[in-house]
Design a protein around this motif. Structure first.
Motif, short mmCIF file in Angstrom:
data_model
loop_
_atom_site.label_atom_id
_atom_site.label_comp_id
_atom_site.label_asym_id
_atom_site.label_seq_id
_atom_site.Cartn_x
_atom_site.Cartn_y
_atom_site.Cartn_z
N LEU A 1 17.53 43.58 53.53
CA LEU A 1 16.99 43.04 54.78
C LEU A 1 17.68 41.74 55.19
CD1 LEU A 1 13.17 43.67 54.27
CD2 LEU A 1 14.74 44.97 55.69
N LYS A 2 18.26 41.06 54.26
CA LYS A 2 18.92 39.79 54.54
C LYS A 2 20.39 39.94 54.92
CE LYS A 2 15.94 36.94 51.63
NZ LYS A 2 15.87 36.02 50.49
N THR A 3 20.92 41.16 54.90
CA THR A 3 22.34 41.36 55.20
C THR A 3 22.59 41.28 56.71
OG1 THR A 3 22.16 43.76 55.38
CG2 THR A 3 22.65 42.86 53.19
N ASP A 4 23.80 40.89 57.06
CA ASP A 4 24.19 40.82 58.47
C ASP A 4 24.20 42.20 59.11
OD1 ASP A 4 24.47 38.08 58.60
OD2 ASP A 4 26.61 38.10 58.15
N THR A 5 24.59 43.21 58.34
CA THR A 5 24.61 44.58 58.86
C THR A 5 23.22 45.01 59.29
OG1 THR A 5 26.45 45.12 57.40
CG2 THR A 5 25.20 46.96 58.30
N PHE A 6 22.23 44.74 58.46
CA PHE A 6 20.86 45.10 58.82
C PHE A 6 20.40 44.32 60.04
CE2 PHE A 6 16.30 44.29 58.71
CZ PHE A 6 15.82 45.59 58.74
N ARG A 7 20.67 43.04 60.06
CA ARG A 7 20.24 42.20 61.19
C ARG A 7 20.87 42.67 62.50
NH1 ARG A 7 20.67 36.27 58.41
NH2 ARG A 7 18.96 36.56 56.95
N LYS A 8 22.16 42.97 62.47
CA LYS A 8 22.83 43.44 63.69
C LYS A 8 22.27 44.79 64.13
CE LYS A 8 27.12 40.95 62.90
NZ LYS A 8 28.55 41.05 62.54
N GLY A 9 22.08 45.68 63.18
CA GLY A 9 21.53 46.99 63.50
C GLY A 9 20.11 46.88 64.03
N PHE A 10 19.31 46.05 63.40
CA PHE A 10 17.92 45.86 63.83
C PHE A 10 17.88 45.25 65.22
CE2 PHE A 10 13.87 43.53 63.97
CZ PHE A 10 13.00 44.58 63.70
N SER A 11 18.78 44.30 65.48
CA SER A 11 18.85 43.68 66.81
C SER A 11 19.19 44.70 67.88
CB SER A 11 19.89 42.57 66.83
OG SER A 11 19.49 41.52 65.98
N LYS A 12 20.11 45.62 67.58
CA LYS A 12 20.47 46.66 68.54
C LYS A 12 19.28 47.59 68.80
CE LYS A 12 25.43 46.78 67.76
NZ LYS A 12 26.58 47.58 67.33
N VAL A 13 18.57 47.93 67.75
CA VAL A 13 17.41 48.80 67.90
C VAL A 13 16.33 48.11 68.74
CG1 VAL A 13 15.48 49.90 66.66
CG2 VAL A 13 17.82 50.13 65.81
N MET A 14 16.08 46.86 68.47
CA MET A 14 15.08 46.11 69.23
C MET A 14 15.50 45.97 70.69
SD MET A 14 12.48 45.48 67.43
CE MET A 14 11.67 44.27 68.44
N ALA A 15 16.77 45.68 70.93
CA ALA A 15 17.26 45.56 72.30
C ALA A 15 17.10 46.89 73.04
CB ALA A 15 18.72 45.11 72.31
N GLY A 16 17.39 47.98 72.35
CA GLY A 16 17.21 49.30 72.95
C GLY A 16 15.75 49.57 73.28
N GLY A 17 14.87 49.17 72.37
CA GLY A 17 13.43 49.36 72.61
C GLY A 17 12.94 48.54 73.78
N ILE A 18 13.41 47.33 73.88
CA ILE A 18 13.02 46.46 75.01
C ILE A 18 13.54 47.04 76.32
CG2 ILE A 18 13.39 44.19 76.06
CD1 ILE A 18 13.33 43.06 73.14
N GLN A 19 14.77 47.54 76.32
CA GLN A 19 15.34 48.14 77.52
C GLN A 19 14.55 49.38 77.91
OE1 GLN A 19 17.87 46.91 79.51
NE2 GLN A 19 17.15 48.51 80.88
N LEU A 20 14.17 50.19 76.93
CA LEU A 20 13.38 51.39 77.20
C LEU A 20 12.03 51.02 77.80
CD1 LEU A 20 13.05 54.46 76.93
CD2 LEU A 20 12.19 54.07 74.62
N LYS A 21 11.41 49.99 77.26
CA LYS A 21 10.12 49.53 77.79
C LYS A 21 10.27 49.07 79.24
CE LYS A 21 8.59 45.49 77.55
NZ LYS A 21 8.05 44.24 77.80
N ASN A 22 11.30 48.30 79.51
CA ASN A 22 11.53 47.81 80.88
C ASN A 22 11.81 48.95 81.84
OD1 ASN A 22 11.15 45.19 80.04
ND2 ASN A 22 13.31 44.75 79.80
N ASP A 23 12.60 49.93 81.39
CA ASP A 23 12.89 51.09 82.24
C ASP A 23 11.62 51.88 82.53
OD1 ASP A 23 15.55 50.37 82.24
OD2 ASP A 23 16.18 51.90 80.80
#
Length: 58
Positions: free
Chosen positions: A11-33
């Motif tokens: 959970l502390k790796t950069d790969t996880f953080r970047k991936g999680f950020s992309k997933v969250m951004a996608g979720g926020i965009q989906l909510k806004n749409d």
């Protein structure tokens, strides 16, 4: 306990953080749409109701 430690390390790796950020951004965009889409539907329904009410008065 070893699995928990491994999970925390992952959970502390950069790969996880970047991936999680992309997933969250996608979720926020989906909510806004979805919010925008349902607002359009609401406006259309209000227009239809107003037209129906106007015709009923005449």
């Amino acid at each position: 306990m070893l699995a928990g430690a491994a999970a925390i390390t992952f959970l502390k790796t950069d790969t996880f953080r970047k991936g999680f950020s992309k997933v969250m951004a996608g979720g926020i965009q989906l909510k806004n749409d979805a919010k925008e889409y349902f607002e359009i539907l609401k406006e259309d329904a209000e227009d239809i109701k107003a037209e129906k009410d106007s015709k009923a008065k005449n």
